[in-house]
Design an enzyme around this catalytic site. Structure first.
Site, PDB file in Angstrom:
ATOM      1  N   GLY A  53     -72.714  28.883  26.310  1.00 24.43           N
ATOM      2  CA  GLY A  53     -72.022  28.723  27.590  1.00 24.43           C
ATOM      3  C   GLY A  53     -71.389  30.021  28.031  1.00 24.43           C
ATOM      4  N   GLY A  57     -66.806  31.165  33.393  1.00 30.28           N
ATOM      5  CA  GLY A  57     -65.541  30.725  32.818  1.00 30.28           C
ATOM      6  C   GLY A  57     -65.097  31.539  31.612  1.00 30.28           C
ATOM      7  CB  SER A 185     -59.489  21.139  24.454  1.00 28.83           C
ATOM      8  OG  SER A 185     -58.489  20.804  25.383  1.00 28.83           O
ATOM      9  CE1 TYR A 210     -63.460  18.963  27.494  1.00 34.98           C
ATOM     10  CE2 TYR A 210     -61.087  18.632  27.286  1.00 34.98           C
ATOM     11  CZ  TYR A 210     -62.181  19.478  27.334  1.00 34.98           C
ATOM     12  OH  TYR A 210     -61.990  20.840  27.220  1.00 34.98           O
TER      13      TYR A 210
HETATM   14  N1  LIG Z   1     -60.707  25.458  31.110  1.00 36.41           N
HETATM   15  C1  LIG Z   1     -59.789  24.910  30.320  1.00 36.41           C
HETATM   16  O1  LIG Z   1     -58.624  24.690  30.723  1.00 36.41           O
HETATM   17  C2  LIG Z   1     -60.125  24.549  28.898  1.00 36.41           C
HETATM   18  C3  LIG Z   1     -59.089  24.031  28.083  1.00 36.41           C
HETATM   19  C4  LIG Z   1     -59.386  23.712  26.757  1.00 36.41           C
HETATM   20  C5  LIG Z   1     -60.664  23.898  26.273  1.00 36.41           C
HETATM   21  N2  LIG Z   1     -61.654  24.377  27.104  1.00 36.41           N
HETATM   22  C6  LIG Z   1     -62.983  24.541  26.531  1.00 36.41           C
HETATM   23  O2  LIG Z   1     -63.418  25.879  26.733  1.00 36.41           O
HETATM   24  C7  LIG Z   1     -64.862  25.911  26.777  1.00 36.41           C
HETATM   25  C8  LIG Z   1     -65.310  26.699  27.983  1.00 36.41           C
HETATM   26  O3  LIG Z   1     -64.935  25.967  29.136  1.00 36.41           O
HETATM   27  P1  LIG Z   1     -64.678  26.621  30.578  1.00 36.41           P
HETATM   28  O4  LIG Z   1     -63.349  26.172  30.990  1.00 36.41           O
HETATM   29  O5  LIG Z   1     -65.015  28.055  30.574  1.00 36.41           O
HETATM   30  O6  LIG Z   1     -65.731  25.781  31.455  1.00 36.41           O
HETATM   31  P2  LIG Z   1     -66.948  26.198  32.387  1.00 36.41           P
HETATM   32  O7  LIG Z   1     -66.606  27.361  33.236  1.00 36.41           O
HETATM   33  O8  LIG Z   1     -67.349  24.923  33.038  1.00 36.41           O
HETATM   34  O9  LIG Z   1     -68.064  26.662  31.353  1.00 36.41           O
HETATM   35  C9  LIG Z   1     -68.672  25.746  30.505  1.00 36.41           C
HETATM   36  C10 LIG Z   1     -69.899  26.372  29.897  1.00 36.41           C
HETATM   37  O10 LIG Z   1     -70.520  25.386  29.063  1.00 36.41           O
HETATM   38  C11 LIG Z   1     -71.885  25.308  29.391  1.00 36.41           C
HETATM   39  N3  LIG Z   1     -72.418  23.965  29.241  1.00 36.41           N
HETATM   40  C12 LIG Z   1     -72.073  22.855  29.920  1.00 36.41           C
HETATM   41  N4  LIG Z   1     -72.854  21.826  29.571  1.00 36.41           N
HETATM   42  C13 LIG Z   1     -73.711  22.304  28.650  1.00 36.41           C
HETATM   43  C14 LIG Z   1     -74.786  21.739  27.917  1.00 36.41           C
HETATM   44  N5  LIG Z   1     -75.194  20.478  28.107  1.00 36.41           N
HETATM   45  N6  LIG Z   1     -75.449  22.516  27.042  1.00 36.41           N
HETATM   46  C15 LIG Z   1     -75.109  23.812  26.862  1.00 36.41           C
HETATM   47  N7  LIG Z   1     -74.126  24.412  27.552  1.00 36.41           N
HETATM   48  C16 LIG Z   1     -73.431  23.667  28.430  1.00 36.41           C
HETATM   49  C17 LIG Z   1     -71.974  25.725  30.844  1.00 36.41           C
HETATM   50  O11 LIG Z   1     -73.268  26.170  31.113  1.00 36.41           O
HETATM   51  P3  LIG Z   1     -73.981  25.842  32.541  1.00 36.41           P
HETATM   52  O12 LIG Z   1     -73.448  26.845  33.483  1.00 36.41           O
HETATM   53  O13 LIG Z   1     -75.406  26.037  32.288  1.00 36.41           O
HETATM   54  O14 LIG Z   1     -73.642  24.429  32.898  1.00 36.41           O
HETATM   55  C18 LIG Z   1     -70.920  26.794  30.949  1.00 36.41           C
HETATM   56  O15 LIG Z   1     -71.451  28.047  30.643  1.00 36.41           O
HETATM   57  C19 LIG Z   1     -65.303  24.448  26.781  1.00 36.41           C
HETATM   58  O16 LIG Z   1     -65.663  24.060  25.485  1.00 36.41           O
HETATM   59  C20 LIG Z   1     -64.046  23.699  27.206  1.00 36.41           C
HETATM   60  O17 LIG Z   1     -64.031  22.374  26.758  1.00 36.41           O
HETATM   61  C21 LIG Z   1     -61.406  24.707  28.398  1.00 36.41           C
END
Ligand SMILES: NC(=O)c1ccc[n+]([C@@H]2O[C@H](COP(=O)([O-])OP(=O)(O)OC[C@H]3O[C@@H](n4cnc5c(N)ncnc54)[C@H](OP(=O)(O)O)[C@@H]3O)[C@@H](O)[C@H]2O)c1
Length: 340
Positions: A53, A57, A185, A210
């Site tokens: 991913g 983000g 998370s 989630y």
């Molecule tokens: N943002 C927050 O506040 C937060 C808080 C706690 C934890 N997190 C964790 O941090 C991580 C990154 O999240 P983010 O906030 O940067 O979100 P994001 O911008 O939505 O990025 C998510 C990434 O995961 C990939 N992804 C989604 N579905 C997938 C699948 N089926 N197979 C493989 N890759 C997939 C996406 O690829 P595509 O572009 O191809 O869909 C994207 O590159 C996640 O694990 C999230 O749960 C985030």
């Protein structure tokens, strides 16, 4: 007179709402979550890093930092074109030419197996695996059961992560010292989890799905760490509450508009949110540190179950029941529990 009273009440209501909103923003931004930058300046020349991913983000911000440190980088994305665009953009902005991209969809075991085979065959080393990819599960979202029979958020965020990690374990073992970094998370604190949720969809408030998947990442990381030999570590992390697309609701434009306008002031930026991931990947102070949970670039408290040997073993066994048939004997031999 009545009109005057109504206007007065309305004005008071607006003023109170404004004060509450400002206080909430101040609390979340400046008191609730700290912005701790990774201070480690270690270079990664000669190291191969896989970031799942990595096209947007937190993943993209982390990948950019690791690329600047000289790593050979492999980015993944569900859509190959998006991954290619991200890789090209990183090459252009960091000057690092050793950036590769691959398509990976964690909601398909077949896809994960093909991907892992490709990595195992085409890259001689893998020093850092950053399992960053993840999806949210929003109240307006339709629940999807994958071709492998699992609820899709649980599969993408957890079971797929587990399968991918174990399929790449021999490569990580052959590249020691190596690190496995799993993105969990803090949402795990609001979980509503029972063991069967790994394999069977149970109707519940969408956000709990989630939280449950992220609890599993956390507890499984602990069980994994017990099975790793010296020289390879596994830790889990919370990046903070970060302004990324993960909060975008696909079919509610008004909510998205309000939300994205508000979160700009409240949440961390992706660069700020990437700091703990970067720290877990590079910090020399974490050499040999394994089976830990990190937030704000430091080892932190998570949940009681994290230190519960029997419970974390149950998570491990339940997960193995789903993915064992996909794992070669070489991997099964490497994960015989050592009870560290
Ligand atoms: N943002 C927050 O506040 C937060 C808080 C706690 C934890 N997190 C964790 O941090 C991580 C990154 O999240 P983010 O906030 O940067 O979100 P994001 O911008 O939505 O990025 C998510 C990434 O995961 C990939 N992804 C989604 N579905 C997938 C699948 N089926 N197979 C493989 N890759 C997939 C996406 O690829 P595509 O572009 O191809 O869909 C994207 O590159 C996640 O694990 C999230 O749960 C985030």
């Amino acid at each position: 007179m009545v009109l005057y009273l109504i206007i007065q009440y309305f004005a008071e209501f607006c003023l109170c709402s404004l004060i509450v909103t400002i206080l909430s923003i101040v609390c979340v931004r400046f008191i609730g979550e700290k912005n701790v930058p990774c201070k480690c300046t270690a270079r990664l020349d000669g190291k191969t890093v896989l970031v799942t991913g990595g096209s947007m983000g937190i993943g993209l911000a982390t990948a950019r930092d690791l690329a600047r440190r000289g790593a050979r980088l492999i980015l993944t994305c569900v859509n190959e074109h998006t991954a290619k665009a991200a890789a090209e953009e990183l090459i252009a902005t960091t000057g690092n030419q050793d950036i590769h991209y691959r398509q990976l969809d964690l909601s398909s075991f077949d896809n994960i197996q093909n991907f892992a085979q490709d990595i195992n065959e085409n890259f001689d080393k893998l020093h850092i695996l950053l399992n960053n990819a993840g999806k949210s599960c929003q109240p307006t979202e339709k629940i999807r059961i994958t071709e492998d029979g699992l609820e899709s958020t649980m599969q993408v965020n957890f079971v797929g992560l587990a399968l991918l990690t174990l399929l790449l374990l021999p490569k990580l073992n052959a590249s020691k010292p190596s690190r496995i970094v799993n993105t969990s998370s803090k949402a795990f604190k609001t979980h509503q989890f029972i063991l069967d949720d790994i394999t069977t969809y149970r109707p519940m408030f969408a956000l709990k799905i989630y939280s449950n998947s992220k609890l599993c990442v956390l507890l499984w990381t602990k069980a994994l760490s017990r099975r790793l030999s010296d020289g390879i570590t596994a830790n889990a992390l919370h990046p903070g509450t970060v302004n990324t697309n993960i909060y975008v609701t696909k079919n509610d434009r008004l909510m998205n508009y309000i939300f994205t306008k508000l979160v700009r002031f409240v949440f961390k930026t992706p660069v700020e949110g990437a700091q703990t991931s970067i720290h877990c990947c590079v910090a020399s102070s974490l050499e040999g540190v394994t089976g830990q949970y990190l937030a704000d670039c430091q080892i932190s408290e998570s949940v009681e179950a994290f230190d519960d040997f029997e419970y974390t073993e149950k998570i491990w066994e339940k997960t193995m029941a789903v993915i064992k048939s996909r794992l070669p004997d070489e991997v099964l031999k490497q994960i015989t529990v050592s009870h560290k």
